[in-house]
Design a protein around this motif. Structure first.
Motif, PDB file in Angstrom:
ATOM      1  N   GLY A  17      -6.208   5.112  -5.528  1.00  0.00           N
ATOM      2  CA  GLY A  17      -6.129   5.898  -4.301  1.00  0.00           C
ATOM      3  C   GLY A  17      -6.387   7.365  -4.577  1.00  0.00           C
ATOM      4  N   ASN A  18      -6.392   8.178  -3.523  1.00  0.00           N
ATOM      5  CA  ASN A  18      -6.665   9.599  -3.718  1.00  0.00           C
ATOM      6  C   ASN A  18      -5.567  10.317  -4.494  1.00  0.00           C
ATOM      7  OD1 ASN A  18      -5.528   8.967  -0.952  1.00  0.00           O
ATOM      8  ND2 ASN A  18      -5.116  11.166  -0.991  1.00  0.00           N
ATOM      9  N   HIS A  19      -4.295   9.867  -4.359  1.00  0.00           N
ATOM     10  CA  HIS A  19      -3.219  10.539  -5.083  1.00  0.00           C
ATOM     11  C   HIS A  19      -3.283  10.283  -6.578  1.00  0.00           C
ATOM     12  CE1 HIS A  19      -0.443  12.414  -2.087  1.00  0.00           C
ATOM     13  NE2 HIS A  19      -1.276  11.753  -1.288  1.00  0.00           N
ATOM     14  N   GLU A  20      -3.991   9.252  -6.995  1.00  0.00           N
ATOM     15  CA  GLU A  20      -4.227   9.053  -8.425  1.00  0.00           C
ATOM     16  C   GLU A  20      -5.211  10.085  -8.969  1.00  0.00           C
ATOM     17  OE1 GLU A  20      -1.843   6.543  -7.286  1.00  0.00           O
ATOM     18  OE2 GLU A  20      -3.726   5.665  -6.572  1.00  0.00           O
ATOM     19  N   SER A  32       0.841  -1.189   0.000  1.00  0.00           N
ATOM     20  CA  SER A  32       0.000   0.000   0.000  1.00  0.00           C
ATOM     21  C   SER A  32       0.877   1.240   0.000  1.00  0.00           C
ATOM     22  CB  SER A  32      -0.918   0.022   1.228  1.00  0.00           C
ATOM     23  OG  SER A  32      -1.832   1.097   1.134  1.00  0.00           O
ATOM     24  N   ASP A  33       0.345   2.306  -0.609  1.00  0.00           N
ATOM     25  CA  ASP A  33       0.996   3.618  -0.553  1.00  0.00           C
ATOM     26  C   ASP A  33       2.455   3.544  -0.981  1.00  0.00           C
ATOM     27  OD1 ASP A  33      -1.210   5.365   0.803  1.00  0.00           O
ATOM     28  OD2 ASP A  33      -1.144   3.497   1.941  1.00  0.00           O
ATOM     29  N   SER A  34       2.664   3.139  -2.232  1.00  0.00           N
ATOM     30  CA  SER A  34       4.020   3.073  -2.780  1.00  0.00           C
ATOM     31  C   SER A  34       4.511   4.416  -3.277  1.00  0.00           C
ATOM     32  CB  SER A  34       4.057   2.056  -3.924  1.00  0.00           C
ATOM     33  OG  SER A  34       3.075   2.338  -4.902  1.00  0.00           O
ATOM     34  N   GLN A  35       3.700   5.443  -3.139  1.00  0.00           N
ATOM     35  CA  GLN A  35       4.066   6.803  -3.562  1.00  0.00           C
ATOM     36  C   GLN A  35       5.395   7.218  -2.927  1.00  0.00           C
ATOM     37  OE1 GLN A  35       0.598   7.915  -0.769  1.00  0.00           O
ATOM     38  NE2 GLN A  35       1.531   9.885  -1.241  1.00  0.00           N
ATOM     39  N   GLY A  88       6.218   2.906   0.418  1.00  0.00           N
ATOM     40  CA  GLY A  88       7.025   4.003  -0.114  1.00  0.00           C
ATOM     41  C   GLY A  88       7.689   4.791   0.987  1.00  0.00           C
ATOM     42  N   ASP A  89       8.140   6.010   0.645  1.00  0.00           N
ATOM     43  CA  ASP A  89       8.948   6.784   1.601  1.00  0.00           C
ATOM     44  C   ASP A  89       8.182   7.896   2.310  1.00  0.00           C
ATOM     45  OD1 ASP A  89       8.679   8.708  -0.384  1.00  0.00           O
ATOM     46  OD2 ASP A  89      10.804   8.773  -0.912  1.00  0.00           O
ATOM     47  N   GLN A  90       6.865   7.953   2.140  1.00  0.00           N
ATOM     48  CA  GLN A  90       6.083   9.009   2.781  1.00  0.00           C
ATOM     49  C   GLN A  90       5.616   8.554   4.162  1.00  0.00           C
ATOM     50  OE1 GLN A  90       5.695  12.150   0.857  1.00  0.00           O
ATOM     51  NE2 GLN A  90       7.430  10.892   0.181  1.00  0.00           N
ATOM     52  N   LYS A  91       6.211   9.094   5.209  1.00  0.00           N
ATOM     53  CA  LYS A  91       5.955   8.648   6.575  1.00  0.00           C
ATOM     54  C   LYS A  91       4.883   9.508   7.249  1.00  0.00           C
ATOM     55  CE  LYS A  91      10.602   6.808   7.426  1.00  0.00           C
ATOM     56  NZ  LYS A  91      11.772   6.808   8.340  1.00  0.00           N
ATOM     57  N   TYR A  92       3.909   8.839   7.846  1.00  0.00           N
ATOM     58  CA  TYR A  92       2.919   9.485   8.700  1.00  0.00           C
ATOM     59  C   TYR A  92       3.042   8.880  10.092  1.00  0.00           C
ATOM     60  CZ  TYR A  92       0.555  10.679   4.266  1.00  0.00           C
ATOM     61  OH  TYR A  92       0.247  11.122   3.012  1.00  0.00           O
ATOM     62  N   VAL A  93       2.525   9.591  11.092  1.00  0.00           N
ATOM     63  CA  VAL A  93       2.486   9.058  12.450  1.00  0.00           C
ATOM     64  C   VAL A  93       1.057   9.188  12.971  1.00  0.00           C
ATOM     65  CG1 VAL A  93       3.354   9.245  14.798  1.00  0.00           C
ATOM     66  CG2 VAL A  93       4.902   9.674  12.876  1.00  0.00           C
ATOM     67  N   GLU A  94       0.395   8.064  13.146  1.00  0.00           N
ATOM     68  CA  GLU A  94      -0.960   8.027  13.690  1.00  0.00           C
ATOM     69  C   GLU A  94      -0.902   7.498  15.121  1.00  0.00           C
ATOM     70  OE1 GLU A  94      -3.508   9.201  12.164  1.00  0.00           O
ATOM     71  OE2 GLU A  94      -2.837   9.315  10.071  1.00  0.00           O
ATOM     72  N   PRO A  95      -1.723   8.032  16.036  1.00  0.00           N
ATOM     73  CA  PRO A  95      -1.686   7.576  17.432  1.00  0.00           C
ATOM     74  C   PRO A  95      -2.095   6.119  17.575  1.00  0.00           C
ATOM     75  CG  PRO A  95      -2.966   9.612  17.193  1.00  0.00           C
ATOM     76  CD  PRO A  95      -2.720   9.092  15.822  1.00  0.00           C
ATOM     77  N   VAL A 111      -0.172  -9.798  -7.254  1.00  0.00           N
ATOM     78  CA  VAL A 111       0.328  -8.635  -6.516  1.00  0.00           C
ATOM     79  C   VAL A 111      -0.731  -7.543  -6.552  1.00  0.00           C
ATOM     80  CG1 VAL A 111       2.110  -6.839  -6.437  1.00  0.00           C
ATOM     81  CG2 VAL A 111       2.720  -9.168  -7.126  1.00  0.00           C
ATOM     82  N   THR A 112      -0.887  -6.826  -5.424  1.00  0.00           N
ATOM     83  CA  THR A 112      -1.734  -5.647  -5.415  1.00  0.00           C
ATOM     84  C   THR A 112      -1.050  -4.526  -4.652  1.00  0.00           C
ATOM     85  OG1 THR A 112      -3.964  -4.795  -4.935  1.00  0.00           O
ATOM     86  CG2 THR A 112      -3.013  -6.286  -3.315  1.00  0.00           C
ATOM     87  N   VAL A 113      -1.371  -3.296  -5.016  1.00  0.00           N
ATOM     88  CA  VAL A 113      -1.025  -2.111  -4.229  1.00  0.00           C
ATOM     89  C   VAL A 113      -2.345  -1.424  -3.903  1.00  0.00           C
ATOM     90  CG1 VAL A 113       0.198   0.084  -4.137  1.00  0.00           C
ATOM     91  CG2 VAL A 113       1.203  -1.845  -5.374  1.00  0.00           C
ATOM     92  N   VAL A 114      -2.636  -1.280  -2.614  1.00  0.00           N
ATOM     93  CA  VAL A 114      -3.962  -0.826  -2.182  1.00  0.00           C
ATOM     94  C   VAL A 114      -4.016   0.702  -2.187  1.00  0.00           C
ATOM     95  CG1 VAL A 114      -5.764  -1.141  -0.450  1.00  0.00           C
ATOM     96  CG2 VAL A 114      -4.058  -2.906  -0.758  1.00  0.00           C
ATOM     97  N   GLY A 115      -3.817   1.274  -3.384  1.00  0.00           N
ATOM     98  CA  GLY A 115      -3.994   2.700  -3.578  1.00  0.00           C
ATOM     99  C   GLY A 115      -2.767   3.547  -3.327  1.00  0.00           C
ATOM    100  N   ASP A 116      -2.803   4.769  -3.889  1.00  0.00           N
ATOM    101  CA  ASP A 116      -1.674   5.709  -3.864  1.00  0.00           C
ATOM    102  C   ASP A 116      -0.409   5.041  -4.388  1.00  0.00           C
ATOM    103  OD1 ASP A 116      -3.393   7.601  -2.931  1.00  0.00           O
ATOM    104  OD2 ASP A 116      -2.377   7.928  -1.023  1.00  0.00           O
ATOM    105  N   LEU A 117      -0.513   4.517  -5.596  1.00  0.00           N
ATOM    106  CA  LEU A 117       0.651   3.940  -6.246  1.00  0.00           C
ATOM    107  C   LEU A 117       1.711   5.010  -6.449  1.00  0.00           C
ATOM    108  CD1 LEU A 117      -1.957   2.190  -7.130  1.00  0.00           C
ATOM    109  CD2 LEU A 117      -0.468   1.350  -8.933  1.00  0.00           C
ATOM    110  N   VAL A 118       1.271   6.171  -6.923  1.00  0.00           N
ATOM    111  CA  VAL A 118       2.196   7.288  -7.175  1.00  0.00           C
ATOM    112  C   VAL A 118       1.775   8.483  -6.340  1.00  0.00           C
ATOM    113  CG1 VAL A 118       2.794   6.525  -9.499  1.00  0.00           C
ATOM    114  CG2 VAL A 118       0.819   8.012  -9.173  1.00  0.00           C
TER     115      VAL A 118
END
Length: 416
Positions: free
Chosen positions: A211-214, A147-150, A361-368, A174-181
């Motif tokens: 995904g939304n980034h598409e 997921s999220d390979s962006q 991918g390399d986009q890091k988020y931090v969720e509680p 293989v699947t990528v669950v959205g936000d490929l790019v």
């Protein structure tokens, strides 16, 4: 009498069962004798196999080229048989962010289930190397889930994908669950994504998820997902306004629903997605006869900032309860979370199992952290990239989540 001629007679007389070792040798000989005096066809880029509604008997092939390939055809044959076949090829001229691309599409039907084929692209100018494709059956299989390979630097996505392929070489799909790019209208993003996915997609089927980034343009405003729709021809859903936005497919013992969660991005541009998808979803579920029902969709059901279920939950969770969905795989939040079974929005011993896939991918988020999660990474600020291996059989679904550094983050089994 030469060896090849003898093997052809053996199989032609149906004597393979009486001489199994010789029959195996005949299969290895690949009795089809194709023309081999072609030059390498270097124009073909990103040759890929796309999932079809029924992968037992059909397959979609796509590839890109920077210039037109004259008289492109897809040559294929069933290993062990003598006849060559040629699939009709359709070309799509596509311009995006100042770059022109020719995208080629070929759909094969009436294939033999559980069989090994070889294929290549040929033209007036040459041919690609032979590759394998294997049709599905009803047996066990393994799927790699990302997921999220962006990315800003797609070497991170390449490392995640290559690591998964090395650790689970027998995965068939293989699947990528959205936000490929990161931006669906940027041609260089799609080029970098394809280049980085080359190894994991080689001779495997790909099931994309929007995904939304598409749905972002170069100005970062919402737009139609034209890049995604051109790069991936998915099974039809008979929704004229939303063909390619959502779809389903059978593979082995499972039926997969690939849903679209981009209501926020698309409603003002292409209205009616929710109603069209729900009508299709109910009808599609009523017609499936597979043992397992699995949902793949991008946006997640939970708002960690407010520690409650969100608008996507409002739309889908009641439907998932009603339609007896077994497993829901989501993305979007760039962190791995296993919530276990949830029914009527309560933790339960039954009902759909909800798993939020971590980023590849390399986009890091931090969720509680939240009490809704049964499994989460301890130090959220240092959570690495991860991926999932999903093993499917008639009786069990086994999910293993591993990080790129080799740690098993989660492992569990669902039973019928």
């Amino acid at each position: 009498m030469n060896r090849r001629f003898f093997l052809k007679i053996l199989l032609g007389l149906g004597l393979g069962a009486y001489f199994p070792k010789i029959a195996d040798a005949a299969q290895a000989e690949e009795l089809h004798e194709p023309q081999e005096n072609y030059k390498p066809l270097t124009l073909v880029k990103f040759l890929r196999q796309i999932v079809t509604a029924d992968s037992r008997t059909s397959r979609i092939f796509m590839w890109n080229a920077d210039e037109e390939i004259k008289n492109a055809r897809l040559e294929y044959f069933l290993v062990g048989e003598d006849a060559a076949n040629f699939g009709n090829v359709v070309v799509d001229y596509f311009e995006q962010s100042g770059e022109a691309t020719f995208i080629y599409f070929c759909a094969l039907k009436n294939l033999k289930p559980e069989s090994l084929y070889k294929f290549r692209v040929i033209s007036e100018d040459g041919a690609t190397e032979w590759q394998n494709f294997r049709t599905a059956g009803f047996g066990n299989f393994q799927m790699l889930v990302f997921s999220d390979s962006q990315c800003v630097n797609y070497n991170v996505w390449k490392k995640t994908a290559d690591t998964a392929e090395k650790n689970f070489p027998d995965a068939e799909i293989v699947t990528v669950v959205g936000d490929l790019v990161d931006n669906g209208q940027a041609a260089y993003q799609w080029r970098a994504w394809h280049e980085s996915a080359a190894k994991v997609l080689h001779e495997r089927i790909f099931a994309p998820v929007m995904g939304n980034h598409e749905c972002y343009g170069l100005d970062w405003l919402n737009c139609l997902p034209t890049g995604y729709l051109h790069h991936f021809r998915t099974p039809t859903n008979d929704a004229k306004k939303f063909d390619g936005y959502f779809y389903s497919f059978d593979y082995g013992a499972a039926h997969f629903f690939v849903l679209n969660t981009q209501f926020l991005e698309l409603d003002k541009i292409n209205a009616g997605l929710r109603d069209a998808q729900e009508y299709w979803f109910r009808r599609d579920e009523a017609n499936t006869n597979r043992r397992w029902k699995i949902v793949l969709m991008h946006k997640d059901i939970y708002d960690y900032a407010q520690d409650k279920f969100n608008d996507i939950a409002e739309i889908f969770m009641g439907l998932f309860d009603e339609l007896n969905i077994d497993l829901v795989l989501t993305g979007h939040l760039h962190t791995y979370r296993n919530r276990g079974h949830i029914f009527a929005r309560q933790k339960s011993d039954s009902g759909p199992c909800y798993v939020l896939c971590g980023r590849s991918g390399d986009q890091k988020y931090v969720e509680p952290h939240s009490d809704v999660d049964d499994v989460a990474f301890e130090n959220l600020r240092e959570e690495p990239e991860s991926y999932i291996a999903l093993d499917v059989s008639e009786e069990t679904l086994t999910l293993t989540c591993k990080t790129v550094d080799g740690k098993i983050l989660d492992n569990f089994t669902l039973e019928k």
